[in-house]
Design a protein around this motif. Sequence first.
Motif, mmCIF file in Angstrom:
data_model
loop_
_atom_site.group_PDB
_atom_site.id
_atom_site.type_symbol
_atom_site.label_atom_id
_atom_site.label_comp_id
_atom_site.label_asym_id
_atom_site.label_seq_id
_atom_site.Cartn_x
_atom_site.Cartn_y
_atom_site.Cartn_z
ATOM 1 N N PRO A 252 0.816 -1.220 0.000
ATOM 2 C CA PRO A 252 0.000 0.000 0.000
ATOM 3 C C PRO A 252 0.844 1.263 0.000
ATOM 4 C CG PRO A 252 -0.587 -1.472 1.830
ATOM 5 C CD PRO A 252 0.595 -2.066 1.161
ATOM 6 N N PRO A 255 -1.655 5.733 3.082
ATOM 7 C CA PRO A 255 -3.122 5.735 3.060
ATOM 8 C C PRO A 255 -3.669 7.135 2.759
ATOM 9 C CG PRO A 255 -2.300 4.622 5.027
ATOM 10 C CD PRO A 255 -1.110 5.211 4.337
ATOM 11 N N GLY A 256 -4.696 7.151 1.938
ATOM 12 C CA GLY A 256 -5.308 8.431 1.612
ATOM 13 C C GLY A 256 -4.770 9.038 0.327
ATOM 14 N N ALA A 342 -6.129 3.818 -2.085
ATOM 15 C CA ALA A 342 -6.288 2.991 -0.882
ATOM 16 C C ALA A 342 -6.439 3.884 0.343
ATOM 17 C CB ALA A 342 -5.073 2.086 -0.725
ATOM 18 N N GLY A 343 -7.372 3.556 1.193
ATOM 19 C CA GLY A 343 -7.550 4.293 2.452
ATOM 20 C C GLY A 343 -8.004 5.721 2.240
ATOM 21 N N ASN A 345 -10.741 7.093 2.391
ATOM 22 C CA ASN A 345 -11.739 7.604 3.333
ATOM 23 C C ASN A 345 -11.368 7.367 4.795
ATOM 24 O OD1 ASN A 345 -13.824 8.793 1.660
ATOM 25 N ND2 ASN A 345 -14.001 6.744 0.786
ATOM 26 N N ALA A 346 -10.075 7.230 5.030
ATOM 27 C CA ALA A 346 -9.649 7.025 6.411
ATOM 28 C C ALA A 346 -10.083 8.212 7.278
ATOM 29 C CB ALA A 346 -8.143 6.841 6.474
ATOM 30 N N SER A 372 -13.852 1.986 0.790
ATOM 31 C CA SER A 372 -12.531 2.257 1.361
ATOM 32 C C SER A 372 -11.532 2.676 0.282
ATOM 33 C CB SER A 372 -12.030 1.056 2.153
ATOM 34 O OG SER A 372 -12.076 -0.070 1.346
#
Length: 404
Positions: A252, A255-256, A342-343, A345-346, A372
């Motif tokens: 990954p 994230p975001g 990836a991520g 909507n963290a 997600s």
Amino acid sequence: MSIVVQKYGGSSVADVTRIRQVAERVMLTKRAGHDVVVVVSAMGDTTDDLLALAKQVSPNPERRELDMLLTAGERIAMALVSMAIRELGGDAISFTGSQSGIITNDRHVDARIIEVRPFRVQDELARGKIVVIAGYQGVSYRREVTTLGRGGSDTTAVAMSAALGAEYCEICSDVDGVYTADPRAVSTARRISILSYEETQELAEAGAKVLNAQAVEFAKEKGIAIYARATTSPLPGADPSADGTVVRRYSPRMPGTVVGVASERDILLIESSASTADVLTLLDAQHVAGKQLHASGRAMLTVVVSRENLHEEARLRAGLAERFGGRVRLVDDLGALSVVGAGINASFENLRRGTDALDSSGVSPHDIATSSFRITWMIQRDRLDEAVRLMHRTFLEHAGPVVP
Ligand code: ADP
Ligand code: ASP
Ligand code: MG
């Protein structure tokens, strides 16, 4: 010898000159010491033309007959590509989906591959032949000819790669990889060197045509590396990500991080205050597949339908009106705008940033949906292209994260 599967899209086999160029590229691959399986799409706009022809005869063409008609497109291309390879001294043989062992479920127009029995393909490879396969088609276990949904030649290629244990699957097109947005719509879009299966699948589902979503799903399941490349690019070298996109297992990113923007122009929203169960029963009876569904309470339902594989819209409209009257409303002036990563909507930061950008351009979303990996805004179709550029500027140009 290692097996290589190469898929050539419609624009790559659009005329005789291009078919010859494809044949030359196939021969180069063979001479490099690989066993080669070639999957072809129908020439140019053949599939669209055949669909238009069907519509002239019947506004709601029968799905089985559509499959009979549409599979002819790839059959023409496979025979011509095979002939062109033979002209160059190669020993090629063409097979339909059925002959090459692509077994599907019994849905017409958007069938799913359930098994590949590539025995004939393997026999011919063992004889040293180059096997040319008609993409986008299979045969159901009821022995009916089926098609795999628009863009389905990619799925044929990946499924065949998995069944043959191919070293990699090349998807050759008119673009040299997967970009941060459709390069036809966004001049500042950049090619992405490496993508994970999940990111690619989300981009494809959100409308990035360059790779088919179901194909990526297969590749992920079987761990097949996909090389998305231009037909005019050289064969993949030591680092295929240098001049194309490699889709594979990939750790990954931060994230975001937004990796790309995609849009789908032709969607239909079904909004209902009737019984959810009754509406879904009707959709299933008419073989209408929903892309996304949101239900709140017992009777507030929104279903997003992609028009790409919906060829009997007149029948659907009539059926819904007759059964549910004013309780079901069809919204047909929207398009879907998505950002993927990836991520993503963290936190709500990306959602807020995108919505603010739309707001400041006077675009008010009809609906927002998240997963997600994705944020999707349903917006007026006539603002879609402009909004794609806006999202690209917002997330991938200004202080945008570096996409490797
Ligand atoms: P083929 O006939 O080779 O299967 P497609 O038309 O299905 O080709 O897909 C290639 C097209 O996808 C490109 O011409 C490009 O305009 C479009 N496209 C949409 N989104 C993207 C993206 N993110 N990256 C690259 N191409 C994209
Ligand atoms: N010819 C089919 C289509 O136009 C399949 C494909 O090109 O992948 O959708
Ligand atoms: Mg395609």
